[in-house]
Motif scaffolding. Structure first.
Motif, PDB file in Angstrom:
ATOM      1  N   VAL A 128      53.360 -30.102 -69.654  1.00 29.83           N
ATOM      2  CA  VAL A 128      53.149 -29.887 -68.227  1.00 29.83           C
ATOM      3  C   VAL A 128      54.099 -30.760 -67.419  1.00 29.83           C
ATOM      4  O   VAL A 128      54.675 -30.329 -66.412  1.00 29.83           O
ATOM      5  N   GLY A 129      54.298 -31.989 -67.879  1.00 32.58           N
ATOM      6  CA  GLY A 129      55.222 -32.875 -67.192  1.00 32.58           C
ATOM      7  C   GLY A 129      56.647 -32.358 -67.212  1.00 32.58           C
ATOM      8  O   GLY A 129      57.376 -32.463 -66.215  1.00 32.58           O
ATOM      9  N   LYS A 130      57.045 -31.774 -68.327  1.00 35.08           N
ATOM     10  CA  LYS A 130      58.413 -31.248 -68.425  1.00 35.08           C
ATOM     11  C   LYS A 130      58.608 -30.036 -67.516  1.00 35.08           C
ATOM     12  O   LYS A 130      59.611 -29.932 -66.812  1.00 35.08           O
ATOM     13  N   THR A 131      57.647 -29.107 -67.552  1.00 35.23           N
ATOM     14  CA  THR A 131      57.805 -27.894 -66.740  1.00 35.23           C
ATOM     15  C   THR A 131      57.667 -28.164 -65.250  1.00 35.23           C
ATOM     16  O   THR A 131      58.117 -27.368 -64.430  1.00 35.23           O
ATOM     17  N   SER A 132      57.023 -29.277 -64.890  1.00 38.63           N
ATOM     18  CA  SER A 132      56.891 -29.589 -63.465  1.00 38.63           C
ATOM     19  C   SER A 132      58.225 -29.965 -62.833  1.00 38.63           C
ATOM     20  O   SER A 132      58.370 -29.910 -61.608  1.00 38.63           O
ATOM     21  N   THR A 133      59.224 -30.339 -63.648  1.00 40.79           N
ATOM     22  CA  THR A 133      60.525 -30.725 -63.094  1.00 40.79           C
ATOM     23  C   THR A 133      61.289 -29.529 -62.536  1.00 40.79           C
ATOM     24  O   THR A 133      62.177 -29.708 -61.705  1.00 40.79           O
TER      25      THR A 133
END
Length: 457
Positions: A96-101
């Motif tokens: 989720v942290g990666k796709t939020s970028t």
């Protein structure tokens, strides 16, 4: 403008109305006449139909009664807590942290990651608490559910003790101390006495129930005789019980021979609960006794004179006393019964699950019982269901952390959110649009003003 008796004016309206007028119109005219004092006053801000307890905007439907009831609000509170818990789980997920970028470039990736993180954790929670399809046999597949029932057993009985006190208007947060005192007496009878099978286990159970009843009854006695608040009393009694237990575990009477660790001897085989589904599961006789305790509390509150007195005292102590109910006796008795129910949790711990006495015998069951009682709306079967739910949370939290890496504290957050939403039913109804106090249609307000004008003329 001459003043009129609003009841007489309502009767005049009813008499002068055309014979073919609809019943609803007649009711509206009569209500408006009463609400405006025959037209002498302005219409009230709160509709008269709302003041009378009827739902504005038409008769209650079965659908609305179901979905605005307290039981459905509890279910929706759990659902809402799970949704928010899922968002918290997603916030700790690496994907989720990666796709939020690149959220605005490809929002579908972010939403998919959030969904996968939340559902993956809850699936792991389900597999760790209800059913694990990857088990090598049917017995292994249902092992998580048996563990849930085992963990739920002390939650149910302690929750019943808290719920019973709630129904009598008392806030029993002393289940923790009552569990400890019951565990002390039950464990001592279990390892210190040499008795035949059956009798030994019966005495262990009786000793635990008596220990909890005395510890709870003392609180009721002090409240009834001195007026001391039960919240302060139960908090202090929790500490007294805990430090008394720690003292005993460092005395020769409660230590294993030749061992200085604060752990009691193992209970005799004749003093432990039998495992009702074989040695492959930890589920023991205590769960059957928890079901029996639920039935007993239901009968006590719903079918007995004593239960009626408890509910009357809880609703209005002064009115109950005026009606001839001995409030002091009811206070002592209800706290003693509540302590006895919590004492069953102490017996389940030492004679069913642990089979020894340690300073962690009560864990946090006494405090979790408050949450269980609140979620169960202080009803016996509601408390039983809430105990099963929280048992599932506890049983599945470890598996959820192992499979997905989700912090186990997320389960505690979900439990806390459940309590928050249970304590605020209007908030839950507002979120789901189930507020029973709907605004009255404008047409009704117009007709009421017109009737009021005609009455004034």
């Amino acid at each position: 403008m001459s003043e009129k008796d609003p009841r007489k004016h309502a009767a005049d309206l009813h008499r002068d109305k055309p014979r073919g007028a609809a019943p609803a119109a007649e009711e509206t005219a009569a209500v408006v006449a009463l609400d405006t004092a025959g037209g002498a006053m302005e219409p009230s801000a709160v509709p008269a139909t709302a003041q009378s307890g009827k739902l504005p905007g038409g008769p209650d439907t079965l659908f609305r009664k179901i979905f605005t009831g307290s039981g459905m609000v509890s279910v929706l509170a759990v659902f809402l807590a799970l949704v928010i818990g899922g968002l918290l789980i997603a916030s700790t997920d690496e994907q989720v942290g990666k796709t939020s970028t690149y959220l605005f470039a490809r929002p579908a990736d972010f939403l998919t990651a959030v969904w996968n993180a939340a559902t993956g954790s809850y699936i792991a929670l389900f597999q760790g608490s209800i059913f694990n399809p990857r088990g090598s046999s049917v017995a292994v597949q249902f092992a998580p559910f048996m563990e849930t029932l085992t963990i739920a057993t002390p939650l149910i009985t302690a929750g019943l003790g808290v719920a019973l006190a709630f129904r009598a208007g008392l806030f029993n947060i002393g289940a923790q101390g009552q569990i400890i005192m019951a565990g002390i007496l039950a464990a001592w009878v279990g390892f210190a006495l040499d008795l035949p099978l059956g009798l030994h286990l019966l005495l262990v159970l009786v000793a635990g129930i008596v220990g909890g009843a005395i510890w709870g009854g003392l609180v009721g006695l002090l409240k009834a005789r001195t007026g001391a608040h039960e919240v302060i009393l139960t908090i202090m009694f929790n500490y007294i019980a805990l430090y008394f237990l720690r003292y005993l575990l460092n005395t020769p009477a409660f230590q294993r021979p030749g061992d200085s660790n604060p752990i009691s001897p193992i209970l005799d085989p004749t003093a432990v609960y039998p495992q009702i589904l074989g040695t492959q599961y930890r589920l023991h006789l205590g769960f059957v006794l928890a079901i029996a305790a639920t039935v007993l509390v239901w009968w006590l509150l719903s079918r007995s004179t004593v239960g009626f007195e408890f509910r009357a005292v809880g609703a209005n102590p002064k009115a109950a006393q005026t009606a001839g109910i001995n409030v002091s006796r009811s206070t002592i008795l209800v706290m003693a019964i509540a302590g006895a129910l919590a004492g069953m949790s102490g017996v389940a711990q030492v004679a069913g699950t642990e089979k020894v006495l340690t300073d962690g015998v009560a864990a946090t069951y006494g405090f979790d019982a408050i949450t269980v009682a609140l979620l169960g709306r202080s009803t016996p079967w509601g408390t039983f269901a809430a105990g099963l739910l929280f048992g599932a949370f506890r049983a599945g939290a470890v598996q959820m952390q192992i499979q997905t890496g989700t912090p186990i504290d997320i389960v505690l957050v979900v439990q806390s959110l459940i309590v928050l939403f249970i304590a605020a039913p209007p908030l839950v109804r507002a979120v789901f649009g189930l507020n029973p106090r709907r605004r009255k249609p404008a047409a009704a307000g117009t007709s009421r003003k017109a009737a009021a004008t005609g009455g004034a003329a």
